[in-house]
Design a protein around this motif. Structure first.
Motif, mmCIF file in Angstrom:
data_model
loop_
_atom_site.group_PDB
_atom_site.id
_atom_site.type_symbol
_atom_site.label_atom_id
_atom_site.label_comp_id
_atom_site.label_asym_id
_atom_site.label_seq_id
_atom_site.Cartn_x
_atom_site.Cartn_y
_atom_site.Cartn_z
ATOM 1 N N TYR A 217 15.404 76.690 34.632
ATOM 2 C CA TYR A 217 15.186 76.963 33.209
ATOM 3 C C TYR A 217 16.214 76.209 32.357
ATOM 4 C CZ TYR A 217 11.658 80.738 32.937
ATOM 5 O OH TYR A 217 10.500 81.484 32.936
ATOM 6 N N ASP A 218 17.476 76.149 32.801
ATOM 7 C CA ASP A 218 18.514 75.429 32.057
ATOM 8 C C ASP A 218 18.127 73.973 31.847
ATOM 9 O OD1 ASP A 218 20.506 77.354 31.437
ATOM 10 O OD2 ASP A 218 21.378 77.188 33.448
ATOM 11 N N GLU A 219 17.694 73.321 32.921
ATOM 12 C CA GLU A 219 17.324 71.906 32.819
ATOM 13 C C GLU A 219 16.043 71.718 32.021
ATOM 14 O OE1 GLU A 219 17.482 69.371 36.238
ATOM 15 O OE2 GLU A 219 19.402 70.190 36.900
ATOM 16 N N LEU A 220 15.113 72.654 32.123
ATOM 17 C CA LEU A 220 13.888 72.560 31.314
ATOM 18 C C LEU A 220 14.227 72.633 29.825
ATOM 19 C CD1 LEU A 220 11.487 74.788 33.426
ATOM 20 C CD2 LEU A 220 11.293 72.309 33.077
ATOM 21 N N GLN A 221 15.143 73.531 29.462
ATOM 22 C CA GLN A 221 15.560 73.659 28.073
ATOM 23 C C GLN A 221 16.258 72.375 27.608
ATOM 24 O OE1 GLN A 221 14.784 75.974 25.824
ATOM 25 N NE2 GLN A 221 15.984 74.963 24.221
ATOM 26 N N THR A 222 17.117 71.815 28.439
ATOM 27 C CA THR A 222 17.798 70.559 28.100
ATOM 28 C C THR A 222 16.785 69.436 27.929
ATOM 29 O OG1 THR A 222 19.790 71.249 29.279
ATOM 30 C CG2 THR A 222 19.532 68.886 28.884
ATOM 31 N N LEU A 223 15.834 69.338 28.839
ATOM 32 C CA LEU A 223 14.776 68.320 28.757
ATOM 33 C C LEU A 223 14.014 68.460 27.444
ATOM 34 C CD1 LEU A 223 13.546 66.092 30.615
ATOM 35 C CD2 LEU A 223 11.879 67.807 31.336
ATOM 36 N N TRP A 224 13.656 69.683 27.096
ATOM 37 C CA TRP A 224 12.959 69.989 25.840
ATOM 38 C C TRP A 224 13.788 69.514 24.644
ATOM 39 C CZ3 TRP A 224 8.794 71.466 23.228
ATOM 40 C CH2 TRP A 224 8.908 72.213 22.067
ATOM 41 N N GLU A 225 15.061 69.825 24.646
ATOM 42 C CA GLU A 225 15.925 69.447 23.526
ATOM 43 C C GLU A 225 16.093 67.932 23.429
ATOM 44 O OE1 GLU A 225 19.472 71.748 24.261
ATOM 45 O OE2 GLU A 225 18.457 73.635 23.739
ATOM 46 N N LEU A 226 16.154 67.252 24.563
ATOM 47 C CA LEU A 226 16.333 65.797 24.572
ATOM 48 C C LEU A 226 15.091 65.032 24.120
ATOM 49 C CD1 LEU A 226 18.232 65.295 27.971
ATOM 50 C CD2 LEU A 226 19.155 64.897 25.669
ATOM 51 N N TYR A 227 13.914 65.529 24.470
ATOM 52 C CA TYR A 227 12.689 64.749 24.275
ATOM 53 C C TYR A 227 11.665 65.349 23.319
ATOM 54 C CZ TYR A 227 14.374 61.718 27.961
ATOM 55 O OH TYR A 227 15.124 60.837 28.703
ATOM 56 N N GLU A 228 11.903 66.524 22.793
ATOM 57 C CA GLU A 228 10.916 67.124 21.876
ATOM 58 C C GLU A 228 10.641 66.206 20.689
ATOM 59 O OE1 GLU A 228 10.117 71.039 19.059
ATOM 60 O OE2 GLU A 228 12.164 70.602 19.730
ATOM 61 N N SER A 229 11.675 65.650 20.092
ATOM 62 C CA SER A 229 11.492 64.791 18.913
ATOM 63 C C SER A 229 10.776 63.480 19.251
ATOM 64 C CB SER A 229 12.842 64.490 18.262
ATOM 65 O OG SER A 229 13.649 63.717 19.128
ATOM 66 N N LYS A 230 10.713 63.147 20.535
ATOM 67 C CA LYS A 230 10.035 61.922 20.967
ATOM 68 C C LYS A 230 8.597 62.188 21.407
ATOM 69 C CE LYS A 230 14.396 59.880 22.251
ATOM 70 N NZ LYS A 230 15.306 59.520 23.317
ATOM 71 N N GLY A 231 8.211 63.487 21.421
ATOM 72 C CA GLY A 231 6.826 63.807 21.743
ATOM 73 C C GLY A 231 6.590 64.546 23.041
ATOM 74 N N LEU A 232 7.636 65.111 23.643
ATOM 75 C CA LEU A 232 7.454 65.904 24.868
ATOM 76 C C LEU A 232 7.350 67.381 24.506
ATOM 77 C CD1 LEU A 232 7.488 66.187 28.031
ATOM 78 C CD2 LEU A 232 9.950 66.615 27.789
ATOM 79 N N ILE A 233 6.390 68.048 25.104
ATOM 80 C CA ILE A 233 6.249 69.494 24.992
ATOM 81 C C ILE A 233 6.429 70.080 26.386
ATOM 82 C CG2 ILE A 233 4.742 71.413 24.312
ATOM 83 C CD1 ILE A 233 5.425 69.535 21.971
ATOM 84 N N VAL A 234 7.404 70.940 26.543
ATOM 85 C CA VAL A 234 7.580 71.683 27.793
ATOM 86 C C VAL A 234 6.882 73.025 27.592
ATOM 87 C CG1 VAL A 234 9.236 72.817 29.328
ATOM 88 C CG2 VAL A 234 9.799 70.584 28.331
ATOM 89 N N ILE A 235 6.027 73.389 28.524
ATOM 90 C CA ILE A 235 5.352 74.688 28.472
ATOM 91 C C ILE A 235 5.660 75.435 29.763
ATOM 92 C CG2 ILE A 235 3.161 75.941 28.317
ATOM 93 C CD1 ILE A 235 2.002 73.533 26.813
ATOM 94 N N GLY A 236 6.323 76.571 29.627
ATOM 95 C CA GLY A 236 6.600 77.429 30.771
ATOM 96 C C GLY A 236 5.467 78.421 30.952
#
Length: 181
Positions: free
Chosen positions: A66-85
């Protein structure tokens, strides 16, 4: 003993890694799923975004992802990545209700990416998203365990899948995401 279980799981996951030529009568963005608060998420709202769909569980050895998923979300959300748990009890390692899962994720991991309601991810009772992924990508899209990852491209098709053993911030996942963003 845990080492042997871990190695056994790795071998099983590798054995089932396969893909098929898909006909895609529907794409990911044609589907919908209930969020953790009970509202329906029309996935077409994420059209032209890259999606990382991850089945999760609160009591799993991989829950720290979950920690890494949240980091991934924060790094790439503005570039167009959506993480869905997608919290799931398909492997008997999830809390009993959505409010407990939501609180667990917020308190322990500060999760801000979208979470769905507790959802079946394998077998006959699997949610249509997971049946769709299997039908269009093959056995490697079927979660073998919690924190299995399905990467959906901007066209709404399965780009790749990653086993529970592949960490969200691994070069393998990061490179794939950056190539399709």
């Amino acid at each position: 003993m845990n080492k042997f279980i871990f190695i056994g799981l790795a071998l099983i996951m590798f054995f089932f890694k396969s893909s098929v030529t898909a006909n895609y009568e529907k794409v990911f963005f044609d589907l919908k799923i209930e969020d953790i608060s009970g509202e329906i998420i029309e996935l077409n709202k994420y059209k032209n975004k890259v999606i990382l769909l991850v089945n999760t569980a609160s009591y799993c050895g991989f829950t720290k992802q979950y920690d890494e998923l949240q980091t991934l979300w924060e790094l790439y959300e503005s570039k167009g990545l959506i993480v869905i748990g997608v919290p799931s009890n398909s492997f008997n390692q999830e809390k009993t209700n959505n409010s407990e899962v939501k609180e667990f994720c917020e308190v322990n991991f500060n999760i801000t990416f979208p979470l769905t309601s507790i959802t079946e991810v394998k077998g006959e009772k699997a949610h249509e998203i997971f049946k769709w992924a299997k039908d269009n990508y093959g056995k490697s899209a079927i979660p073998k365990w919690n924190f299995h990852k399905i990467l959906i491209n901007k066209e709404g098709k399965v780009e790749d899948t990653f086993s529970s053993l592949t960490k969200p911030l691994s070069k393998k996942i990061i490179n794939k995401i950056e190539n399709i963003l």
